[in-house]
Motif scaffolding. Structure first.
Motif, short mmCIF file in Angstrom:
data_model
loop_
_atom_site.label_atom_id
_atom_site.label_comp_id
_atom_site.label_asym_id
_atom_site.label_seq_id
_atom_site.Cartn_x
_atom_site.Cartn_y
_atom_site.Cartn_z
N GLY A 68 28.36 8.81 -3.42
CA GLY A 68 28.09 7.97 -2.26
C GLY A 68 27.47 6.64 -2.66
O GLY A 68 27.80 5.59 -2.11
N TRP A 85 26.05 10.06 2.36
CA TRP A 85 25.25 9.38 1.35
C TRP A 85 25.62 7.90 1.29
O TRP A 85 24.76 7.03 1.11
CB TRP A 85 25.44 10.02 -0.02
CG TRP A 85 24.71 11.31 -0.22
CD1 TRP A 85 25.25 12.55 -0.39
CD2 TRP A 85 23.29 11.49 -0.30
NE1 TRP A 85 24.26 13.49 -0.55
CE2 TRP A 85 23.04 12.87 -0.51
CE3 TRP A 85 22.20 10.63 -0.21
CZ2 TRP A 85 21.77 13.40 -0.63
CZ3 TRP A 85 20.93 11.16 -0.33
CH2 TRP A 85 20.72 12.53 -0.53
N TYR A 86 26.90 7.60 1.40
CA TYR A 86 27.36 6.21 1.44
C TYR A 86 26.65 5.45 2.56
O TYR A 86 26.10 4.37 2.36
CB TYR A 86 28.88 6.19 1.64
CG TYR A 86 29.44 4.84 2.09
CD1 TYR A 86 29.73 3.85 1.16
CD2 TYR A 86 29.70 4.58 3.43
CE1 TYR A 86 30.25 2.63 1.56
CE2 TYR A 86 30.22 3.38 3.85
CZ TYR A 86 30.50 2.39 2.91
OH TYR A 86 31.01 1.19 3.31
N ASP A 87 26.66 6.06 3.75
CA ASP A 87 26.00 5.43 4.89
C ASP A 87 24.52 5.20 4.62
O ASP A 87 23.96 4.15 4.95
CB ASP A 87 26.15 6.32 6.14
CG ASP A 87 27.55 6.30 6.70
OD1 ASP A 87 28.36 5.50 6.23
OD2 ASP A 87 27.83 7.11 7.60
N SER A 103 32.20 2.26 7.85
CA SER A 103 31.77 3.65 7.95
C SER A 103 32.42 4.36 9.13
O SER A 103 32.67 5.57 9.07
CB SER A 103 30.25 3.71 8.09
OG SER A 103 29.83 5.04 8.33
N LEU A 121 30.28 4.59 -4.25
CA LEU A 121 31.16 4.06 -3.20
C LEU A 121 30.52 2.90 -2.47
O LEU A 121 31.18 1.88 -2.21
CB LEU A 121 31.50 5.18 -2.22
CG LEU A 121 32.44 4.81 -1.06
CD1 LEU A 121 33.79 4.35 -1.60
CD2 LEU A 121 32.62 6.00 -0.11
N SER A 122 29.22 3.01 -2.16
CA SER A 122 28.55 1.92 -1.45
C SER A 122 28.53 0.65 -2.29
O SER A 122 28.77 -0.45 -1.79
CB SER A 122 27.13 2.34 -1.07
OG SER A 122 26.28 2.42 -2.20
N TYR A 145 22.94 4.91 1.73
CA TYR A 145 22.62 4.04 0.61
C TYR A 145 22.99 2.57 0.82
O TYR A 145 22.48 1.70 0.12
CB TYR A 145 23.32 4.53 -0.66
CG TYR A 145 22.65 5.71 -1.31
CD1 TYR A 145 21.27 5.83 -1.35
CD2 TYR A 145 23.41 6.72 -1.89
CE1 TYR A 145 20.66 6.92 -1.94
CE2 TYR A 145 22.81 7.81 -2.49
CZ TYR A 145 21.44 7.90 -2.52
OH TYR A 145 20.84 8.97 -3.11
N ILE A 146 23.93 2.30 1.73
CA ILE A 146 24.34 0.90 1.92
C ILE A 146 23.13 0.01 2.15
O ILE A 146 23.01 -1.08 1.59
CB ILE A 146 25.28 0.75 3.13
CG1 ILE A 146 26.59 1.46 2.90
CG2 ILE A 146 25.59 -0.72 3.39
CD1 ILE A 146 27.47 1.47 4.14
N VAL A 197 29.67 12.88 0.88
CA VAL A 197 29.79 11.57 0.22
C VAL A 197 29.66 10.45 1.24
O VAL A 197 28.96 9.45 1.01
CB VAL A 197 31.14 11.45 -0.53
CG1 VAL A 197 31.41 10.01 -0.94
CG2 VAL A 197 31.13 12.34 -1.78
N ILE A 198 30.35 10.60 2.37
CA ILE A 198 30.30 9.56 3.39
C ILE A 198 28.89 9.41 3.95
O ILE A 198 28.41 8.29 4.19
CB ILE A 198 31.29 9.88 4.54
CG1 ILE A 198 32.72 9.99 4.00
CG2 ILE A 198 31.21 8.80 5.62
CD1 ILE A 198 33.17 8.83 3.18
#
Length: 486
Positions: free
Chosen positions: A178, A40-42, A210, A181-182, A44-45, A37-38
């Motif tokens: 992710g 993907w978050y990184d 992040s 979250l972003s 997609y931001i 998840v983290i």
């Protein structure tokens, strides 16, 4: 001794030549999912903030459509190198191990994300700014290329054969989680400060955050043992000494890689990025929705649809992976354009017209026009159906890919077609679709392309999904309940 999963006392779950407890499986899923998840978050931001980052990277005086295309192009670079990351880290994962490989990818992704939040603007350092971010996106793409295959393989090699679709579907949630979250972090940051401050420096906060998330995720993942199937294969000397050769020069395995790419992941990639990421960009840039409104529509629809990843993953354990994936692909090919037309219709600006009247003196009263707000509930419903197609094609696909390849080359063999399908075909949906829309808008007034400019970009993902459905229906073999122990 390596620190690992705590001893569990609950009943064991049957598995090939090893005993894995239910508690252990959930610990593996949790540790793998949190890190993924983290990552993907990184990843997609950047795309979620493309409209704001564009002027930062390419100059505040540039045309909005040009800086947007520039930002999307830099965003797309990360997708281009994902297959190379799959090759590099897949090879390491198949030779050294799953656990340590996705610890490395986690740190690489997090470091590049934090560094992106520290890069000065184009107005301060010129073309050095986009050049630095371009390099950082390359590192992110390489890291993500190694992450998904490791997480999916790791969970699948712990899961029992008859519930592999169900357990691996939790990894499939991570990409959507992710993105959610972003968007939430971006929206909360934007709401906490004036709009001018957010565009100037506030957009950097989600990138810097992040660093904290990566440290926490690294600690959680470090507690894991190696995958039991890989550990057994390594102990018996059955791991591959050349995963690349065994994956791509072996004619049987090479054929499976090509079927996985053109019959499954190519279409899955365009469905995923069209229904979620391009829809978000489309609402903001083509329909001119406020970032907050567009975020509400997308996040609510994704939250409502997220349980369906689990549903379709579990369903694939009973009826097979192929028919669910192909049904989702066909639905996307047929209904994506009508659903986007619906988004356009309900986004407005819709004008409420009061007919002209005549007063007592016989004078005409002017027509009153009032712009109505976008119909967010209807837009959310339409977006939910777009995400529904994602859950159908994406929920069972990890189990399908894992079951397609042998343990000794599984990491490499599934990662490469997955990241070509998602990174090349899917990842460029926002850029290609936006470019086609900009081209159509520049056509002569009254032409078909110009009148439907906002939606012409959809021709790309729809054709890819349709082609993949034809190939997959003809060549894919269904997999479920197969023994993956070599």
């Amino acid at each position: 001794m390596e620190q690992g999963l705590p001893n569990a006392t609950d009943a064991p779950v049957a598995h090939d030549n090893n005993t894995t407890t239910t508690r252990q499986i959930w610990q593996v899923i949790t540790a793998s999912s949190v890190g993924t998840v983290i990552e993907w978050y990184d990843f997609y931001i950047f795309g979620s903030l493309a409209a704001i980052i564009g002027p930062v990277l390419f100059g505040s005086k540039g045309k909005p459509e040009e800086t947007l295309l520039g930002a999307l192009a830099v965003f797309g670079v990360g997708f281009v190198v994902r297959p190379f990351g799959a090759v590099v880290f897949g090879r390491i994962g198949d030779m050294i191990g799953r656990k340590y490989t996705f610890l490395v990818t986690l740190l690489m992704m997090g470091g590049a994300t934090v560094a992106t939040g520290l890069v000065p603007s184009y107005d301060k350092i010129g073309w050095v700014a986009p050049a630095i971010v371009l390099v950082l996106r390359l590192f992110q793409g390489l890291a993500l290329g190694g992450e998904y295959g490791g997480a999916a393989t790791y969970v699948a090699e712990y899961a029992p054969d008859n519930r592999r679709g169900y357990f691996t579907s939790y990894i499939q949630i991570t990409a959507t989680a992710g993105l959610i979250l972003s968007i939430l972090v971006i929206v909360l940051t934007k709401k906490a400060m004036p709009d001018a401050d957010f565009k100037t420096w506030g957009w950097r906060i989600p990138f810097l955050l992040s660093g904290v998330l990566i440290i926490a995720s690294y600690y959680i993942r470090k507690q894991l043992h190696e995958s039991p199937l890989f550990a057994k294969a390594k102990a018996e000397g059955k791991t591959s000494t050349s995963p690349l050769r065994d994956s791509f020069l072996n004619p049987v395995n090479r054929r499976l890689v090509l079927i996985a790419l053109f019959g499954a992941t190519m279409g899955q990639g365009v469905v995923f990025y069209t229904s979620q990421f391009y829809a978000y960009s489309f609402m903001q840039n083509a329909l001119k929705l406020d970032l907050i409104d567009a975020s509400i529509v997308l996040v609510v629809s994704m939250v409502l649809a997220t349980p369906l990843f689990i549903y379709f993953g579990a369903l694939s354990d009973r009826i097979g992976r192929k028919r669910i994936i192909m049904a989702g692909m066909l639905c996307a090919a047929l209904f994506t354009v009508p659903l986007f037309y619906g988004l356009k219709a309900f986004a407005g600006p819709i004008t409420d017209v009061t007919p002209a009247t005549v007063d007592a003196a016989g004078q005409a009263v002017a027509t009153v026009q009032k712009a109505l707000a976008p119909n967010l509930p209807m837009m959310t419903l339409l977006t939910f159906f777009l995400v529904l197609f994602v859950t159908m094609v994406y929920g069972p696909i990890a189990a399908y890919l894992v079951e397609l390849f042998p343990t000794k080359v599984r990491y490499t063999s599934l990662s490469v077609p997955y990241h070509i399908g998602n990174g090349i075909f899917g990842g460029f949906v926002p850029l290609v679709a936006t470019w086609i829309a900009v081209w159509a808008q520049a056509q002569p007034a009254g032409s078909f392309a110009q009148e439907h400019a906002a939606l012409t970009g959809l021709v790309y993902p729809v054709i890819i999904a349709a082609v993949c459905w034809v190939i997959g229906s003809a060549l894919m073999k269904d997999t479920r309940n197969v023994r993956i122990m070599d």
